[in-house]
Design a protein around this motif. Structure first.
Motif, PDB file in Angstrom:
ATOM      1  N   PHE A  55      14.700  -3.640  -4.012  1.00  0.00           N
ATOM      2  CA  PHE A  55      14.262  -2.844  -2.872  1.00  0.00           C
ATOM      3  C   PHE A  55      13.127  -1.927  -3.298  1.00  0.00           C
ATOM      4  CE2 PHE A  55      17.510  -0.158  -4.863  1.00  0.00           C
ATOM      5  CZ  PHE A  55      16.850   1.058  -4.935  1.00  0.00           C
ATOM      6  N   PHE A  56      12.423  -1.406  -2.297  1.00  0.00           N
ATOM      7  CA  PHE A  56      11.442  -0.354  -2.537  1.00  0.00           C
ATOM      8  C   PHE A  56      11.493   0.613  -1.366  1.00  0.00           C
ATOM      9  CE2 PHE A  56       9.184  -3.527  -0.084  1.00  0.00           C
ATOM     10  CZ  PHE A  56       8.405  -2.800   0.802  1.00  0.00           C
ATOM     11  N   CYS A  57      10.995   1.826  -1.586  1.00  0.00           N
ATOM     12  CA  CYS A  57      10.970   2.863  -0.554  1.00  0.00           C
ATOM     13  C   CYS A  57       9.540   3.366  -0.402  1.00  0.00           C
ATOM     14  CB  CYS A  57      11.878   4.028  -0.917  1.00  0.00           C
ATOM     15  SG  CYS A  57      13.606   3.555  -1.209  1.00  0.00           S
ATOM     16  N   VAL A  58       9.139   3.576   0.837  1.00  0.00           N
ATOM     17  CA  VAL A  58       7.839   4.158   1.155  1.00  0.00           C
ATOM     18  C   VAL A  58       8.135   5.321   2.094  1.00  0.00           C
ATOM     19  CG1 VAL A  58       5.573   3.765   2.157  1.00  0.00           C
ATOM     20  CG2 VAL A  58       6.691   1.935   0.876  1.00  0.00           C
ATOM     21  N   GLU A  59       8.049   6.553   1.572  1.00  0.00           N
ATOM     22  CA  GLU A  59       8.616   7.717   2.238  1.00  0.00           C
ATOM     23  C   GLU A  59       7.535   8.701   2.692  1.00  0.00           C
ATOM     24  OE1 GLU A  59      11.438   9.384  -0.621  1.00  0.00           O
ATOM     25  OE2 GLU A  59      11.443   7.419  -1.603  1.00  0.00           O
ATOM     26  N   PRO A  60       7.310   8.834   3.998  1.00  0.00           N
ATOM     27  CA  PRO A  60       6.407   9.893   4.481  1.00  0.00           C
ATOM     28  C   PRO A  60       7.104  11.254   4.328  1.00  0.00           C
ATOM     29  CG  PRO A  60       6.809   8.198   6.161  1.00  0.00           C
ATOM     30  CD  PRO A  60       7.830   8.019   5.094  1.00  0.00           C
ATOM     31  N   VAL A  61       6.448  12.195   3.673  1.00  0.00           N
ATOM     32  CA  VAL A  61       7.053  13.510   3.421  1.00  0.00           C
ATOM     33  C   VAL A  61       6.022  14.607   3.649  1.00  0.00           C
ATOM     34  CG1 VAL A  61       8.848  12.699   1.840  1.00  0.00           C
ATOM     35  CG2 VAL A  61       6.591  13.236   0.941  1.00  0.00           C
ATOM     36  N   GLY A 112      11.023  21.530   4.000  1.00  0.00           N
ATOM     37  CA  GLY A 112      10.200  20.333   4.037  1.00  0.00           C
ATOM     38  C   GLY A 112      10.981  19.232   4.725  1.00  0.00           C
ATOM     39  N   LEU A 113      10.280  18.212   5.170  1.00  0.00           N
ATOM     40  CA  LEU A 113      10.904  17.121   5.916  1.00  0.00           C
ATOM     41  C   LEU A 113      10.376  15.780   5.409  1.00  0.00           C
ATOM     42  CD1 LEU A 113      10.527  18.466   9.572  1.00  0.00           C
ATOM     43  CD2 LEU A 113      12.607  18.491   8.193  1.00  0.00           C
ATOM     44  N   GLY A 114      11.136  14.743   5.677  1.00  0.00           N
ATOM     45  CA  GLY A 114      10.666  13.408   5.339  1.00  0.00           C
ATOM     46  C   GLY A 114      11.632  12.348   5.813  1.00  0.00           C
ATOM     47  N   TRP A 115      11.274  11.097   5.569  1.00  0.00           N
ATOM     48  CA  TRP A 115      12.105   9.954   5.938  1.00  0.00           C
ATOM     49  C   TRP A 115      12.139   9.004   4.762  1.00  0.00           C
ATOM     50  CZ3 TRP A 115      11.324   4.845   8.697  1.00  0.00           C
ATOM     51  CH2 TRP A 115      12.531   4.408   9.274  1.00  0.00           C
ATOM     52  N   HIS A 116      13.322   8.431   4.494  1.00  0.00           N
ATOM     53  CA  HIS A 116      13.570   7.663   3.279  1.00  0.00           C
ATOM     54  C   HIS A 116      14.031   6.250   3.652  1.00  0.00           C
ATOM     55  CE1 HIS A 116      15.083   6.575  -0.655  1.00  0.00           C
ATOM     56  NE2 HIS A 116      14.831   7.775  -1.164  1.00  0.00           N
ATOM     57  N   PRO A 117      13.111   5.358   4.038  1.00  0.00           N
ATOM     58  CA  PRO A 117      13.504   3.989   4.378  1.00  0.00           C
ATOM     59  C   PRO A 117      13.509   3.074   3.161  1.00  0.00           C
ATOM     60  CG  PRO A 117      11.201   4.315   4.900  1.00  0.00           C
ATOM     61  CD  PRO A 117      11.688   5.619   4.313  1.00  0.00           C
ATOM     62  N   TYR A 118      14.433   2.123   3.161  1.00  0.00           N
ATOM     63  CA  TYR A 118      14.532   1.106   2.115  1.00  0.00           C
ATOM     64  C   TYR A 118      14.080  -0.239   2.693  1.00  0.00           C
ATOM     65  CZ  TYR A 118      17.604   4.216  -0.625  1.00  0.00           C
ATOM     66  OH  TYR A 118      18.131   5.254  -1.353  1.00  0.00           O
ATOM     67  N   PHE A 119      13.204  -0.928   1.970  1.00  0.00           N
ATOM     68  CA  PHE A 119      12.744  -2.256   2.354  1.00  0.00           C
ATOM     69  C   PHE A 119      13.157  -3.258   1.280  1.00  0.00           C
ATOM     70  CE2 PHE A 119       9.822   0.860   4.104  1.00  0.00           C
ATOM     71  CZ  PHE A 119       9.697   0.465   5.427  1.00  0.00           C
ATOM     72  N   HIS A 120      13.393  -4.507   1.688  1.00  0.00           N
ATOM     73  CA  HIS A 120      13.733  -5.550   0.732  1.00  0.00           C
ATOM     74  C   HIS A 120      12.480  -5.979  -0.023  1.00  0.00           C
ATOM     75  CE1 HIS A 120      14.692  -9.917  -0.279  1.00  0.00           C
ATOM     76  NE2 HIS A 120      15.405  -9.188  -1.093  1.00  0.00           N
ATOM     77  N   LYS A 121      12.566  -5.941  -1.353  1.00  0.00           N
ATOM     78  CA  LYS A 121      11.409  -6.286  -2.191  1.00  0.00           C
ATOM     79  C   LYS A 121      11.420  -7.784  -2.480  1.00  0.00           C
ATOM     80  CE  LYS A 121      11.278  -4.379  -6.232  1.00  0.00           C
ATOM     81  NZ  LYS A 121      11.229  -3.251  -7.176  1.00  0.00           N
ATOM     82  N   GLY A 122      11.240  -8.578  -1.428  1.00  0.00           N
ATOM     83  CA  GLY A 122      11.183 -10.018  -1.609  1.00  0.00           C
ATOM     84  C   GLY A 122       9.855 -10.444  -2.211  1.00  0.00           C
ATOM     85  N   ARG A 123       9.759 -11.721  -2.515  1.00  0.00           N
ATOM     86  CA  ARG A 123       8.541 -12.259  -3.117  1.00  0.00           C
ATOM     87  C   ARG A 123       7.335 -11.984  -2.207  1.00  0.00           C
ATOM     88  NH1 ARG A 123       7.838 -16.103  -6.960  1.00  0.00           N
ATOM     89  NH2 ARG A 123      10.062 -16.639  -6.862  1.00  0.00           N
ATOM     90  N   GLY A 124       6.297 -11.397  -2.792  1.00  0.00           N
ATOM     91  CA  GLY A 124       5.061 -11.168  -2.054  1.00  0.00           C
ATOM     92  C   GLY A 124       5.034  -9.911  -1.212  1.00  0.00           C
ATOM     93  N   ALA A 125       6.072  -9.069  -1.267  1.00  0.00           N
ATOM     94  CA  ALA A 125       6.061  -7.818  -0.499  1.00  0.00           C
ATOM     95  C   ALA A 125       4.927  -6.920  -0.996  1.00  0.00           C
ATOM     96  CB  ALA A 125       7.397  -7.107  -0.626  1.00  0.00           C
ATOM     97  N   THR A 126       4.113  -6.425  -0.079  1.00  0.00           N
ATOM     98  CA  THR A 126       2.949  -5.622  -0.463  1.00  0.00           C
ATOM     99  C   THR A 126       2.870  -4.349   0.365  1.00  0.00           C
ATOM    100  OG1 THR A 126       1.448  -6.687   1.120  1.00  0.00           O
ATOM    101  CG2 THR A 126       1.645  -7.700  -1.061  1.00  0.00           C
ATOM    102  N   LEU A 127       2.142  -3.387  -0.180  1.00  0.00           N
ATOM    103  CA  LEU A 127       1.837  -2.127   0.508  1.00  0.00           C
ATOM    104  C   LEU A 127       0.333  -1.925   0.490  1.00  0.00           C
ATOM    105  CD1 LEU A 127       2.575   0.740   1.662  1.00  0.00           C
ATOM    106  CD2 LEU A 127       2.620   1.505  -0.733  1.00  0.00           C
ATOM    107  N   ARG A 128      -0.205  -1.576   1.651  1.00  0.00           N
ATOM    108  CA  ARG A 128      -1.621  -1.217   1.719  1.00  0.00           C
ATOM    109  C   ARG A 128      -1.732   0.184   2.299  1.00  0.00           C
ATOM    110  NH1 ARG A 128      -6.480  -2.955   5.171  1.00  0.00           N
ATOM    111  NH2 ARG A 128      -4.928  -3.731   6.609  1.00  0.00           N
ATOM    112  N   ALA A 129      -2.270   1.107   1.526  1.00  0.00           N
ATOM    113  CA  ALA A 129      -2.436   2.493   1.948  1.00  0.00           C
ATOM    114  C   ALA A 129      -3.502   3.135   1.073  1.00  0.00           C
ATOM    115  CB  ALA A 129      -1.128   3.265   1.841  1.00  0.00           C
ATOM    116  N   HIS A 130      -4.164   4.136   1.618  1.00  0.00           N
ATOM    117  CA  HIS A 130      -5.226   4.824   0.887  1.00  0.00           C
ATOM    118  C   HIS A 130      -4.764   6.222   0.491  1.00  0.00           C
ATOM    119  CE1 HIS A 130      -8.261   1.735   1.655  1.00  0.00           C
ATOM    120  NE2 HIS A 130      -7.685   1.608   2.837  1.00  0.00           N
ATOM    121  N   PHE A 131      -5.085   6.622  -0.742  1.00  0.00           N
ATOM    122  CA  PHE A 131      -4.695   7.922  -1.269  1.00  0.00           C
ATOM    123  C   PHE A 131      -5.871   8.565  -1.994  1.00  0.00           C
ATOM    124  CE2 PHE A 131      -0.987   5.018  -1.792  1.00  0.00           C
ATOM    125  CZ  PHE A 131      -0.199   5.542  -0.776  1.00  0.00           C
TER     126      PHE A 131
END
Length: 262
Positions: A248-254, A150-169
């Motif tokens: 921090f938070f991570c959003v990892e496509p796998v 399996g494969l994927g990518w593991h990026p770290y983002f700074h979880k500053g005030r107001g950091a948001t994620l928009r995605a559909h699952f």
């Protein structure tokens, strides 16, 4: 131990790589602003970097044990404080630089059989263009018997005030106390990701989301950045990791859920 870096640039986008530290990304900056959490000087653990590749598996394998074609395989834990081996080998091994240009780098890692009894080769290419980073990752089984991968990518983002994620699952794998998936739940949990909820939550999020169409939007107000994350059709799982007490938070496509081999 200091690791030698490799720098790329195109327009107002810059990238710094650490080939000797799992080919991890040290920094990714746009107009001088950090797109990813920057790696602190002198870092010696990929967990402290900005991003790294996942190969030949993503996330955890329960107790490091699985069975393939009648063969019992047991692999050791590979990170302090973790009950199960995770994220494969590439992030813990040095990579060879096969190509280095102003805006592009190609790297490779060749695995010699050990507790993981298959020989394989992994390659990753990182390219900058205007305001985008494109990463291509592949693995080739060079053994004589089938190998799970399996494969994927593991990026770290700074979880500053107001950091948001928009995605559909379509669903999310609920987990046990050791963050191993136990039950698939339809819809969303923890937040309404489809409307772009904040990443700062009171509970730990360490869950794999299914039925992801391959597009997500990340808003980082403190960095004044709006990011588009897109992934190829092979990567239809999105793992979200957001520990409540850390910045921090991570959003990892796998390409697979945790413990998929079992």
């Amino acid at each position: 131990m200091a690791h030698e870096s490799l720098s790329l640039a195109d327009g107002e986008l810059t990238l710094e790589l650490l080939p000797g530290l799992g080919a991890a990304v040290a920094t990714l900056r746009y107009q001088g602003r950090d797109v990813l959490r920057p790696t602190p000087p002198g870092a010696s653990d990929p967990f402290d970097t900005a991003a790294f590749a996942l190969v030949p598996f993503a996330n955890r394998i329960a107790d490091g044990r699985f069975r393939v074609g009648g063969r019992e395989v047991t692999i050791p834990r590979n990170a302090p404080g973790q009950a199960h081996p995770l994220h494969g080998h590439g992030w813990r091994r040095p990579w060879r630089v096969d190509e280095a240009a102003r805006d592009r780098a190609a790297l490779s890692y060749e695995h010699v059989p050990d507790d993981w009894p298959w020989a394989y080769a992994a390659t990753q290419t990182l390219s900058l263009r205007d305001d985008s980073l494109e990463m291509a990752l592949s693995v080739e089984n060079r053994d004589s018997t089938p190998m799970p991968a399996g494969l994927g990518w593991h990026p770290y983002f700074h979880k500053g005030r107001g950091a948001t994620l928009r995605a559909h699952f379509e669903g999310v794998w609920l987990t046990d106390e050791e963050s191993l998936p136990v039950r698939l739940a339809h819809g969303t949990r923890f937040a309404q990701w489809g409307r772009g909820d904040e990443l700062a939550r009171p509970e730990l999020i360490d869950h794999c989301h299914t039925g992801w169409p391959g597009v997500a939007e990340i808003l980082l107000p403190q960095e004044r950045l709006r990011l588009a994350l897109t992934a190829s059709r092979a990567l239809r799982w999105l793992h979200i990791y957001s520990p409540p007490a850390l910045d921090f938070f991570c959003v990892e496509p796998v390409s697979q859920m945790p413990n998929a081999v079992n």
